[in-house]
Enzyme design. Structure first.
Site, PDB file in Angstrom:
ATOM      1  N   THR A 189       2.230   4.533  -4.408  1.00 42.33           N
ATOM      2  CA  THR A 189       3.266   4.573  -5.447  1.00 42.33           C
ATOM      3  C   THR A 189       4.465   3.674  -5.126  1.00 42.33           C
ATOM      4  O   THR A 189       4.814   3.483  -3.963  1.00 42.33           O
ATOM      5  CB  THR A 189       3.793   6.026  -5.589  1.00 42.33           C
ATOM      6  OG1 THR A 189       4.020   6.554  -4.278  1.00 42.33           O
ATOM      7  CG2 THR A 189       2.823   6.905  -6.349  1.00 42.33           C
ATOM      8  N   ARG A 190       5.084   3.158  -6.185  1.00 39.25           N
ATOM      9  CA  ARG A 190       6.346   2.424  -6.072  1.00 39.25           C
ATOM     10  C   ARG A 190       7.250   2.874  -7.218  1.00 39.25           C
ATOM     11  O   ARG A 190       6.782   3.103  -8.341  1.00 39.25           O
ATOM     12  CB  ARG A 190       6.125   0.902  -6.214  1.00 39.25           C
ATOM     13  CG  ARG A 190       5.338   0.263  -5.076  1.00 39.25           C
ATOM     14  CD  ARG A 190       6.131   0.226  -3.800  1.00 39.25           C
ATOM     15  NE  ARG A 190       5.492  -0.482  -2.698  1.00 39.25           N
ATOM     16  CZ  ARG A 190       4.708   0.079  -1.768  1.00 39.25           C
ATOM     17  NH1 ARG A 190       4.438   1.358  -1.818  1.00 39.25           N
ATOM     18  NH2 ARG A 190       4.210  -0.645  -0.785  1.00 39.25           N
ATOM     19  N   HIS A 242       0.829  -1.214   0.000  1.00 37.03           N
ATOM     20  CA  HIS A 242       0.000   0.000   0.000  1.00 37.03           C
ATOM     21  C   HIS A 242       0.868   1.271   0.000  1.00 37.03           C
ATOM     22  O   HIS A 242       2.083   1.199   0.155  1.00 37.03           O
ATOM     23  CB  HIS A 242      -0.955   0.002   1.192  1.00 37.03           C
ATOM     24  CG  HIS A 242      -0.270  -0.041   2.524  1.00 37.03           C
ATOM     25  ND1 HIS A 242       0.302  -1.177   3.010  1.00 37.03           N
ATOM     26  CD2 HIS A 242      -0.048   0.919   3.442  1.00 37.03           C
ATOM     27  CE1 HIS A 242       0.825  -0.923   4.191  1.00 37.03           C
ATOM     28  NE2 HIS A 242       0.647   0.344   4.476  1.00 37.03           N
ATOM     29  N   LYS A 258       6.374  12.397  -1.244  1.00 40.21           N
ATOM     30  CA  LYS A 258       6.380  11.229  -0.341  1.00 40.21           C
ATOM     31  C   LYS A 258       7.817  10.754  -0.159  1.00 40.21           C
ATOM     32  O   LYS A 258       8.547  10.618  -1.150  1.00 40.21           O
ATOM     33  CB  LYS A 258       5.529  10.113  -0.944  1.00 40.21           C
ATOM     34  CG  LYS A 258       5.390   8.896  -0.030  1.00 40.21           C
ATOM     35  CD  LYS A 258       4.489   7.835  -0.647  1.00 40.21           C
ATOM     36  CE  LYS A 258       5.281   6.616  -1.054  1.00 40.21           C
ATOM     37  NZ  LYS A 258       4.445   5.503  -1.545  1.00 40.21           N
ATOM     38  N   LYS A 288       8.309  -3.383  -8.290  1.00 39.96           N
ATOM     39  CA  LYS A 288       8.524  -3.097  -9.721  1.00 39.96           C
ATOM     40  C   LYS A 288       8.626  -4.374 -10.549  1.00 39.96           C
ATOM     41  O   LYS A 288       8.329  -4.391 -11.719  1.00 39.96           O
ATOM     42  CB  LYS A 288       9.797  -2.245  -9.904  1.00 39.96           C
ATOM     43  CG  LYS A 288      11.069  -2.945  -9.453  1.00 39.96           C
ATOM     44  CD  LYS A 288      12.305  -2.086  -9.612  1.00 39.96           C
ATOM     45  CE  LYS A 288      12.507  -1.096  -8.513  1.00 39.96           C
ATOM     46  NZ  LYS A 288      12.668  -1.650  -7.134  1.00 39.96           N
ATOM     47  N   CYS A 302       4.437   0.228   6.846  1.00 39.39           N
ATOM     48  CA  CYS A 302       4.306  -0.865   5.879  1.00 39.39           C
ATOM     49  C   CYS A 302       5.361  -1.902   6.285  1.00 39.39           C
ATOM     50  O   CYS A 302       6.082  -1.682   7.266  1.00 39.39           O
ATOM     51  CB  CYS A 302       4.590  -0.286   4.499  1.00 39.39           C
ATOM     52  SG  CYS A 302       4.161  -1.329   3.081  1.00 39.39           S
ATOM     53  N   HIS A 358      14.968   3.584   3.286  1.00 37.00           N
ATOM     54  CA  HIS A 358      15.050   2.196   2.818  1.00 37.00           C
ATOM     55  C   HIS A 358      15.792   1.297   3.813  1.00 37.00           C
ATOM     56  O   HIS A 358      15.365   0.172   4.077  1.00 37.00           O
ATOM     57  CB  HIS A 358      15.723   2.160   1.449  1.00 37.00           C
ATOM     58  CG  HIS A 358      15.896   0.781   0.894  1.00 37.00           C
ATOM     59  ND1 HIS A 358      14.821   0.008   0.492  1.00 37.00           N
ATOM     60  CD2 HIS A 358      17.005   0.028   0.707  1.00 37.00           C
ATOM     61  CE1 HIS A 358      15.271  -1.163   0.072  1.00 37.00           C
ATOM     62  NE2 HIS A 358      16.582  -1.181   0.191  1.00 37.00           N
TER      63      HIS A 358
HETATM   64  C1  LIG Z   1       7.073   1.471   2.350  1.00 39.55           C
HETATM   65  C2  LIG Z   1       7.463   0.587   1.215  1.00 39.55           C
HETATM   66  C3  LIG Z   1       8.010   1.150   0.060  1.00 39.55           C
HETATM   67  C4  LIG Z   1       8.387   0.349  -1.009  1.00 39.55           C
HETATM   68  N1  LIG Z   1       8.883   0.939  -2.142  1.00 39.55           N
HETATM   69  C5  LIG Z   1       9.164   0.164  -3.214  1.00 39.55           C
HETATM   70  C6  LIG Z   1       9.536   0.769  -4.442  1.00 39.55           C
HETATM   71  O1  LIG Z   1       9.595   2.012  -4.559  1.00 39.55           O
HETATM   72  N2  LIG Z   1       9.799  -0.040  -5.507  1.00 39.55           N
HETATM   73  C7  LIG Z   1       9.715  -1.397  -5.418  1.00 39.55           C
HETATM   74  O2  LIG Z   1       9.986  -2.069  -6.405  1.00 39.55           O
HETATM   75  N3  LIG Z   1       9.344  -1.997  -4.251  1.00 39.55           N
HETATM   76  C8  LIG Z   1       9.068  -1.256  -3.171  1.00 39.55           C
HETATM   77  N4  LIG Z   1       8.647  -1.835  -1.997  1.00 39.55           N
HETATM   78  C9  LIG Z   1       8.624  -3.301  -1.898  1.00 39.55           C
HETATM   79  C10 LIG Z   1       7.395  -3.940  -2.483  1.00 39.55           C
HETATM   80  O3  LIG Z   1       6.236  -3.189  -2.210  1.00 39.55           O
HETATM   81  C11 LIG Z   1       7.313  -5.357  -1.922  1.00 39.55           C
HETATM   82  O4  LIG Z   1       8.532  -6.029  -2.223  1.00 39.55           O
HETATM   83  C12 LIG Z   1       6.155  -6.138  -2.520  1.00 39.55           C
HETATM   84  O5  LIG Z   1       4.938  -5.451  -2.349  1.00 39.55           O
HETATM   85  C13 LIG Z   1       6.086  -7.518  -1.858  1.00 39.55           C
HETATM   86  O6  LIG Z   1       5.058  -8.243  -2.471  1.00 39.55           O
HETATM   87  P1  LIG Z   1       4.515  -9.604  -1.838  1.00 39.55           P
HETATM   88  O7  LIG Z   1       3.558 -10.169  -2.811  1.00 39.55           O
HETATM   89  O8  LIG Z   1       5.664 -10.415  -1.371  1.00 39.55           O
HETATM   90  O9  LIG Z   1       3.732  -9.130  -0.509  1.00 39.55           O
HETATM   91  P2  LIG Z   1       2.251  -8.534  -0.403  1.00 39.55           P
HETATM   92  O10 LIG Z   1       1.947  -7.623  -1.514  1.00 39.55           O
HETATM   93  O11 LIG Z   1       2.121  -8.007   0.995  1.00 39.55           O
HETATM   94  O12 LIG Z   1       1.314  -9.800  -0.583  1.00 39.55           O
HETATM   95  C14 LIG Z   1       1.307 -10.891   0.313  1.00 39.55           C
HETATM   96  C15 LIG Z   1      -0.141 -11.311   0.483  1.00 39.55           C
HETATM   97  O13 LIG Z   1      -0.195 -12.564   1.143  1.00 39.55           O
HETATM   98  C16 LIG Z   1      -1.333 -12.578   1.971  1.00 39.55           C
HETATM   99  N5  LIG Z   1      -1.173 -13.624   2.969  1.00 39.55           N
HETATM  100  C17 LIG Z   1      -0.197 -13.735   3.901  1.00 39.55           C
HETATM  101  N6  LIG Z   1      -0.367 -14.829   4.646  1.00 39.55           N
HETATM  102  C18 LIG Z   1      -1.476 -15.446   4.183  1.00 39.55           C
HETATM  103  C19 LIG Z   1      -2.175 -16.620   4.558  1.00 39.55           C
HETATM  104  N7  LIG Z   1      -1.782 -17.393   5.584  1.00 39.55           N
HETATM  105  N8  LIG Z   1      -3.288 -16.958   3.875  1.00 39.55           N
HETATM  106  C20 LIG Z   1      -3.730 -16.201   2.836  1.00 39.55           C
HETATM  107  N9  LIG Z   1      -3.104 -15.053   2.448  1.00 39.55           N
HETATM  108  C21 LIG Z   1      -2.001 -14.686   3.112  1.00 39.55           C
HETATM  109  C22 LIG Z   1      -1.357 -11.167   2.533  1.00 39.55           C
HETATM  110  O14 LIG Z   1      -2.620 -10.796   3.047  1.00 39.55           O
HETATM  111  C23 LIG Z   1      -0.946 -10.334   1.328  1.00 39.55           C
HETATM  112  O15 LIG Z   1      -2.064  -9.853   0.619  1.00 39.55           O
HETATM  113  C24 LIG Z   1       8.259  -1.051  -0.909  1.00 39.55           C
HETATM  114  C25 LIG Z   1       7.701  -1.625   0.243  1.00 39.55           C
HETATM  115  C26 LIG Z   1       7.298  -0.815   1.286  1.00 39.55           C
HETATM  116  C27 LIG Z   1       6.715  -1.447   2.520  1.00 39.55           C
END
Ligand SMILES: Cc1cc2nc3c(=O)[nH]c(=O)nc-3n(C[C@H](O)[C@H](O)[C@H](O)COP(=O)(O)OP(=O)(O)OC[C@H]3O[C@@H](n4cnc5c(N)ncnc54)[C@H](O)[C@@H]3O)c2cc1C
Length: 374
Positions: free
Chosen positions: A47-48, A44, A262, A344, A311, A266
């Site tokens: 933006t990324r 959330h 914003k 990304k 986050c 990191h």
């Molecule tokens: C503040 C912040 C800034 C960032 N800035 C950047 C950026 O500028 N550029 C960039 O490339 N990346 C950035 N990132 C990193 C990027 O956002 C993350 O690497 C990415 O969103 C991770 O994706 P994910 O699918 O692993 O996790 P998520 O998107 O969190 O998805 C995981 C999902 O699994 C679900 N889940 C977990 N456990 C269970 C379960 N037991 N049963 C069912 N569902 C479950 C959760 O509810 C969630 O919806 C940033 C991250 C943050 C926090």
């Protein structure tokens, strides 16, 4: 209920995988604890940044170029604007490894990059103040992804391909017997031939149900919006940015349609478990100060704090990703440990997960993200 593939976690990586798997004709079920996009994981905050000349290493470049191509295709398929070509400015000391990696990545892959000394940076963006031993690398083709909108776009296409997405369905138990996957939520049991685990900050807990112990550390991260003069800092004049400074590594975004600048840090952050109650922005000493100190130093005209949020990152020890098949179960693909720089790539990660399930291999090299390195 029987499926070809079940995806645990329909966030950044899982929702994209749901699109690619359903597109390939697989009967796909996505399960999520919440209702993505949501504010309880890692995706959330509006933006990324997406940058191509990768400071973290050249091995990422073909993968991020694939990701960019897939984002462009997603925009075309949905008619939604998901990517804003603001350009990305990376700032650091001239002798830093990150600056060196950006320049060598750009050279090797013929990416457009303006390499600027401190004076040139300050002349081009008068809002920035940096010491004379710093320099800037500006990538005009990079920019900003609207993160929640990207997830919604993949959700829309996955559902139109026939994928089932069940929200508020937390997976409690996973078992695999004779290549058959059994998944249990509160009150429901689902079966599938294959499994994708893309559970973000909860990945460690889920992988331990599959006898896999990967060193993953979820950490609390903060970011905040600040009032800024719209004339100088709007998205048409000011780029997204990364600053590698002796005080820490910071990133940020121009003011998008009046949102304010914003900014986030990191490096660092408090290790947590995602089920704990996580202190909100401003509830821990230093939350606002570490961001205002950065701004006072390097972007001093930015005005007062509007509001902040928290986050989660999920760190691996080397801060490189995990995208691989389970070492014991060839019908289980895993995406975890995106260490704060994964969004990304999520389009390309979704495609890679689908390829791993369908054919056991990906067409873009992902060997740097293998589980065997731990
Ligand atoms: C503040 C912040 C800034 C960032 N800035 C950047 C950026 O500028 N550029 C960039 O490339 N990346 C950035 N990132 C990193 C990027 O956002 C993350 O690497 C990415 O969103 C991770 O994706 P994910 O699918 O692993 O996790 P998520 O998107 O969190 O998805 C995981 C999902 O699994 C679900 N889940 C977990 N456990 C269970 C379960 N037991 N049963 C069912 N569902 C479950 C959760 O509810 C969630 O919806 C940033 C991250 C943050 C926090």
């Amino acid at each position: 209920m029987n499926y070809d593939v079940i995806i645990v976690g329909a966030g950044s990586m899982g929702m994209a995988a749901g699109y690619f798997l359903s597109k390939s004709g697989k009967k796909t079920l996505l399960l999520d604890s919440f209702n993505p996009p949501h504010t309880k994981g890692s995706h959330h905050g509006e933006t990324r940044i997406i940058r191509h000349a990768y400071a973290e290493g050249e091995e990422y470049v073909p993968f991020v170029l694939r990701a960019q191509q897939l984002w462009n295709e997603l925009e075309q398929a949905t008619g939604k604007q998901l990517f804003l070509k603001t350009g990305v400015l990376s700032i650091g000391q001239s002798d830093s490894e990150s600056i060196h990696n950006i320049i060598s990545s750009a050279k090797r892959y013929s990416l457009s990059l303006d390499v600027l000394d401190a004076n040139e940076v300050q002349k081009r963006w008068p809002g920035i103040t940096i010491p004379s031993d710093f320099m800037g690398c500006f990538e005009p083709a990079s920019g900003v992804l609207k993160c929640e909108a990207c997830i919604e776009a993949y959700q829309e296409l996955a559902e139109s391909n026939g994928a089932t997405i069940l929200t508020n369905s937390r997976v409690k138990k996973i078992s695999i017997q004779d290549e058959r996957v059994t998944i249990q939520t509160d009150g429901q049991t689902y079966y599938a031939n294959s499994l994708v685990v893309a559970a973000g900050a909860w990945s460690g807990d889920l992988l331990s149900m599959l006898d896999l112990d990967i060193p993953l550390t979820p950490v609390r991260k903060t970011f905040a919006w600040f009032e800024a003069d719209e004339e100088s800092y709007n998205q048409h004049k000011f780029p997204a940015f990364d600053f590698m400074t002796p005080q820490g590594v910071y990133y940020g975004f121009p003011s998008m349609d009046g949102s304010g600048i914003k900014v986030g840090r990191h490096d660092g952050g408090l290790p947590i478990h995602p089920d704990e109650s996580i202190p909100g922005f401003g509830e821990l000493a230093g939350d606002a100060e570490e961001l205002t100190q950065f701004l006072n130093h390097y972007i001093p005209d930015v005005e007062h704090l509007k509001y902040g949020k928290t986050c989660m990152y999920t760190l691996t020890p080397d801060e490189d990703f995990v995208i691989d098949l389970h070492p014991k179960y060839s019908n289980v693909a895993i995406a975890a440990g995106f260490s704060g720089h994964g969004f990304k790539f999520s389009s390309a990660v979704g495609q890679a997960l689908s390829n791993l399930i369908v054919s056991g291999k990906n067409d873009v090299d992902i060997s740097a993200f293998s589980i065997s390195r731990f």
